[in-house]
Each structure stands twice: as C-alpha cells, then as structure tokens.
Design an enzyme around this catalytic site. Structure first.
Site, PDB file in Angstrom:
ATOM      1  N   LEU A   1       4.301 -67.902  32.366  1.00 38.27           N
ATOM      2  CA  LEU A   1       3.413 -68.316  31.264  1.00 38.27           C
ATOM      3  C   LEU A   1       2.959 -69.763  31.493  1.00 38.27           C
ATOM      4  O   LEU A   1       3.247 -70.652  30.700  1.00 38.27           O
ATOM      5  CB  LEU A   1       4.113 -68.162  29.914  1.00 38.27           C
ATOM      6  N   GLY A   2       2.253 -69.966  32.605  1.00 37.46           N
ATOM      7  CA  GLY A   2       1.648 -71.272  32.877  1.00 37.46           C
ATOM      8  C   GLY A   2       0.266 -71.321  32.253  1.00 37.46           C
ATOM      9  O   GLY A   2      -0.020 -70.622  31.287  1.00 37.46           O
ATOM     10  N   ARG A   3      -0.614 -72.148  32.847  1.00 34.29           N
ATOM     11  CA  ARG A   3      -1.929 -72.351  32.221  1.00 34.29           C
ATOM     12  C   ARG A   3      -2.749 -71.068  32.188  1.00 34.29           C
ATOM     13  O   ARG A   3      -3.362 -70.733  31.177  1.00 34.29           O
ATOM     14  CB  ARG A   3      -2.685 -73.450  32.962  1.00 34.29           C
ATOM     15  N   ILE A   4      -2.748 -70.312  33.298  1.00 29.39           N
ATOM     16  CA  ILE A   4      -3.542 -69.080  33.339  1.00 29.39           C
ATOM     17  C   ILE A   4      -2.828 -67.980  32.542  1.00 29.39           C
ATOM     18  O   ILE A   4      -3.447 -67.249  31.764  1.00 29.39           O
ATOM     19  CB  ILE A   4      -3.810 -68.654  34.799  1.00 29.39           C
ATOM     20  N   ASP A  21      -6.240 -57.979  41.816  1.00 32.49           N
ATOM     21  CA  ASP A  21      -7.314 -58.812  42.355  1.00 32.49           C
ATOM     22  C   ASP A  21      -6.854 -59.509  43.629  1.00 32.49           C
ATOM     23  O   ASP A  21      -7.656 -60.164  44.291  1.00 32.49           O
ATOM     24  CB  ASP A  21      -7.731 -59.861  41.305  1.00 32.49           C
ATOM     25  N   GLU A  41      -5.620 -60.521  52.815  1.00 31.31           N
ATOM     26  CA  GLU A  41      -7.027 -60.375  52.402  1.00 31.31           C
ATOM     27  C   GLU A  41      -7.939 -60.901  53.500  1.00 31.31           C
ATOM     28  O   GLU A  41      -7.608 -61.895  54.130  1.00 31.31           O
ATOM     29  CB  GLU A  41      -7.275 -61.188  51.122  1.00 31.31           C
ATOM     30  N   HIS A  51     -10.399 -60.239  45.114  1.00 27.54           N
ATOM     31  CA  HIS A  51     -10.000 -61.633  44.837  1.00 27.54           C
ATOM     32  C   HIS A  51     -11.190 -62.424  44.288  1.00 27.54           C
ATOM     33  O   HIS A  51     -11.658 -63.378  44.911  1.00 27.54           O
ATOM     34  CB  HIS A  51      -9.433 -62.319  46.095  1.00 27.54           C
ATOM     35  N   ARG A  93      -1.244 -64.110  43.558  1.00 32.13           N
ATOM     36  CA  ARG A  93      -1.277 -64.019  45.016  1.00 32.13           C
ATOM     37  C   ARG A  93      -0.618 -62.711  45.410  1.00 32.13           C
ATOM     38  O   ARG A  93       0.341 -62.271  44.740  1.00 32.13           O
ATOM     39  CB  ARG A  93      -0.492 -65.164  45.661  1.00 32.13           C
ATOM     40  N   SER A 139       9.198 -67.596  31.934  1.00 33.27           N
ATOM     41  CA  SER A 139       8.769 -68.909  32.418  1.00 33.27           C
ATOM     42  C   SER A 139      10.038 -69.724  32.537  1.00 33.27           C
ATOM     43  O   SER A 139      11.086 -69.311  32.027  1.00 33.27           O
ATOM     44  CB  SER A 139       7.774 -69.574  31.465  1.00 33.27           C
ATOM     45  N   ARG A 140       9.938 -70.874  33.243  1.00 34.65           N
ATOM     46  CA  ARG A 140      11.157 -71.673  33.459  1.00 34.65           C
ATOM     47  C   ARG A 140      11.814 -72.016  32.132  1.00 34.65           C
ATOM     48  O   ARG A 140      13.024 -72.010  32.021  1.00 34.65           O
ATOM     49  CB  ARG A 140      10.810 -72.946  34.235  1.00 34.65           C
ATOM     50  N   SER A 141      10.997 -72.330  31.129  1.00 31.32           N
ATOM     51  CA  SER A 141      11.584 -72.659  29.826  1.00 31.32           C
ATOM     52  C   SER A 141      10.870 -71.848  28.741  1.00 31.32           C
ATOM     53  O   SER A 141       9.739 -71.406  28.936  1.00 31.32           O
ATOM     54  CB  SER A 141      11.404 -74.151  29.547  1.00 31.32           C
TER      55      SER A 141
HETATM   56  C1  8YV Z   1      -9.795 -69.217  45.491  1.00 30.80           C
HETATM   57  C2  8YV Z   1      -7.917 -68.939  44.014  1.00 30.80           C
HETATM   58  O1  8YV Z   1      -9.502 -70.551  45.631  1.00 30.80           O
HETATM   59  O2  8YV Z   1      -7.956 -70.957  42.791  1.00 30.80           O
HETATM   60  C3  8YV Z   1      -7.294 -70.155  43.438  1.00 30.80           C
HETATM   61  O3  8YV Z   1      -6.077 -70.325  43.631  1.00 30.80           O
HETATM   62  O4  8YV Z   1      -7.252 -68.066  44.442  1.00 30.80           O
HETATM   63  C4  8YV Z   1      -9.385 -68.806  44.104  1.00 30.80           C
HETATM   64  O5  8YV Z   1     -10.076 -69.467  43.127  1.00 30.80           O
HETATM   65  C5  8YV Z   1     -11.205 -68.975  45.811  1.00 30.80           C
HETATM   66  O6  8YV Z   1     -11.328 -67.618  45.941  1.00 30.80           O
HETATM   67  C6  8YV Z   1     -11.617 -69.641  47.115  1.00 30.80           C
HETATM   68  O7  8YV Z   1     -10.832 -69.256  48.180  1.00 30.80           O
END
Ligand code: 8YV
Length: 313
Positions: A152-155, A256, A261, A279, A232, A174-176
């Site tokens: 549960l970070g920023r995104i 995604d 990739e 992605h 990732r 999350s860590r905390s």
């Molecule tokens: C890529 C992303 O940076 O911000 C990230 O961590 O995975 C993406 O925004 C973007 O696809 C360019 O490689």
C-alpha cells in the site's frame, strides 16, 4: 560546438528526444549495451544519462562514463539501474514518482473491470456480427468484492481509493499499518490472499520483492481469486502463476507486467482467463509528458548545481 553532456539512452519518442536535445547538448543511443561502442572522446564528456527502459544499467555502463554524475530514470521504478554501484561511484540516480500514480491506478481498475465484465469477449462478439446468434455468458459482479493490495504505497493507495468507491472491502499488506479506518492490514501476502477475491500487486521491483507473491499465496487465493499485477513481472513467481492459470487453481489474472518484456512467455497467449496488457500503466500523453518533464528537471538541476527534485540515492 559545446561538448555533449547528456546521453539519451533508450526508446524515447521523437517528441521526448526533441525536448531533451533542446535543453542540453545530447547524443542518443538505443540502450545501455551501446555505451561501450561509443568513441572514448564522446564518452568522456557525458555528465548525465537520461535513461528509459528496463535493460540493466550497471557497473559496466558506469565505468564507461568517467565524467558521469547522474542517471535520471524515466519511470518511478528504477530496478534496472544498479543504485548501489552508482552510489559507490558518487553518481546520483533520480526517478519520476507520483506523476504516474493516477494512470497506473486507472489501468489496474480498468483491467479488473475488463476481466470481471468480459469486455474483450463482448467486443469480439459485437465486431464478429454474431450477436444475434449467441449470447455472452453472464459476467461476475465487480462492485462490492474483496480486494487485497500487496504494497500500500503511493500507487497501491490510489488503487485502494478507487476500489473503495466501488464499495469494495479493502485489505492490504505494507511494512507498517496505515491510518485507514475500515481497511484491514495483513502481515504477509499469504494471509492477505486467504481473505480476498482480488490480489493486486503494487510493489516496487528489485531483488527484495522477487517472487514476493509465490505458489503459497496463489493457493491461498484459491479458485475464486484473480491476480492483478501493475508492478513488475518479478514480484510474482511467474512459473507458479502460469501453472495456476493453466490448471484453473485461481480464477484468472489481469497483467500489465511480465518477465522478459516484450518477449513474454508464449504460454500467456493461449490463456482464456487472463487480461493481458503491454506494460502501458503510465502510457498516457499527459503522464508521459510529466515523466519526461521531471526527468529533464532533475538533469537540468544537476548540471546547474542545484538540488535534485526526486533523488533516489
Ligand atoms: C516505465 C514504469 O518507466 O514508471 C515505471 O516504473 O514501469 C513505466 O512507467 C515506462 O514504461 C518506460 O519504460
């Protein structure tokens, strides 16, 4: 003509390259593997790298650029860059946090809706002209489900806020523990997965989170559960995920991000229980402009001797 100070490294669009080249004397290469082949005189004047992509940028590249002071990453995730090696050489690393949070969260929710409501199948049915001949199987309800956010970070927070508006029950790791009344913290992804229908991975990449969601968490998620990954490919045990999708031990996935990739495991292509995206989480005109702007501002600040905006090390 002034010395080239900026190396533009990676698959930047012509517009992005134009903005970087307009600001600093620059040369462009396709990726980090091309640095060694640059003439020594060209390498010697480079003080900043504008980096884009996911190929490793580490000691080999740093050693080839003796005047380098900053690697400015285009992206919030900087797992491709060896930050420890950069720090050891006194090289700064920057990234582009926050400006992409909305887009990545929007895509996560979009993929979840596409999965739940069979949007891809619906589009195929309409375009095929077969609508009068066959019906789409009934969808599954989206609103009101139970979601677990891994990280549960920023995104992750942006995703959770959106899903709360879909009346979902929010669980997270999350860590905390966060100050989020009504949301439930869990100690690890296995405990989290056991309580939810959707497991949304919003971790940073890198060695610390490698295979963080593994076979045990997938088993805990169970046959009604769906994995969503916008972080990732490394954060989930991809072999275990493919196995679970093929065997139907989980309901599906919305992804995604992948290992290797864009040459992803071809087994993904034959799955009918997965929504797959290339992605493209941050891939809007507005956000990509903001990412490039932040990257460029970091480079300009460094070259002017000013404080960096978003330093990583
Ligand atoms: C890529 C992303 O940076 O911000 C990230 O961590 O995975 C993406 O925004 C973007 O696809 C360019 O490689």
């Amino acid at each position: 003509m002034s010395d080239t100070v900026l190396l533009i490294c990676g698959p930047f669009t012509p517009e992005e390259r134009g903005r970087l080249e307009g600001a600093h004397a620059a040369l462009h290469i396709g990726g980090p593997d091309e640095i060694a082949a640059l003439p020594e005189a060209a390498r010697a004047t480079i003080r900043a790298v504008a980096y884009k992509g996911h190929h490793p940028f580490g000691e080999t590249q740093l050693a080839a650029l003796p005047a380098l002071g900053i690697v400015a990453n285009y992206g919030v995730g900087y797992d491709a860059i060896d930050v420890a090696a950069a720090s050891a050489r006194g090289v700064k690393v920057t990234n582009t946090p926050d400006v992409l949070n909305d887009d990545v969260a929007d895509l996560a929710v979009g993929m979840m809706l596409a999965f739940s409501r069979r949007l891809e199948d619906g589009a195929v049915l309409v375009r095929s002209g077969d609508w009068a001949q066959r019906a789409l199987p009934l969808n599954r309800k989206f609103s009101g489900g139970r979601v677990g956010i891994v990280g549960l970070g920023r995104i992750g927070r942006e995703i959770a806020d959106r899903l709360a508006a879909f009346k979902m029950e929010i669980h997270y790791t999350s860590r905390s523990r966060k100050d989020t009344p009504g949301w439930t913290w869990h100690a690890d992804p296995v405990a989290l997965a056991a309580e939810v229908d959707w497991l949304v991975i919003a971790l940073v990449g890198g060695p610390e989170t490698q295979n963080h969601v593994g076979a045990e968490a997938l088993a805990a998620l169970g046959s009604e559960g769906v994995v969503v990954n916008i972080s990732r490919g490394t954060t989930v045990d991809e072999a275990a995920l493919l196995e679970a999708l093929e065997q139907g031990t989980i309901r599906g996935a919305a992804l995604d991000v992948f290992l290797n990739e864009p040459d992803i495991d071809p087994r993904f292509r034959s799955l009918d229980n997965a929504v797959l995206q290339p992605h493209q989480g941050s891939g809007t005109v507005e956000t990509r402009r903001a990412m490039l702007g932040l990257q460029l501002d970091n480079i300009t600040a460094f070259l002017a001797g000013r404080a960096l905006l978003t330093a990583v090390n």
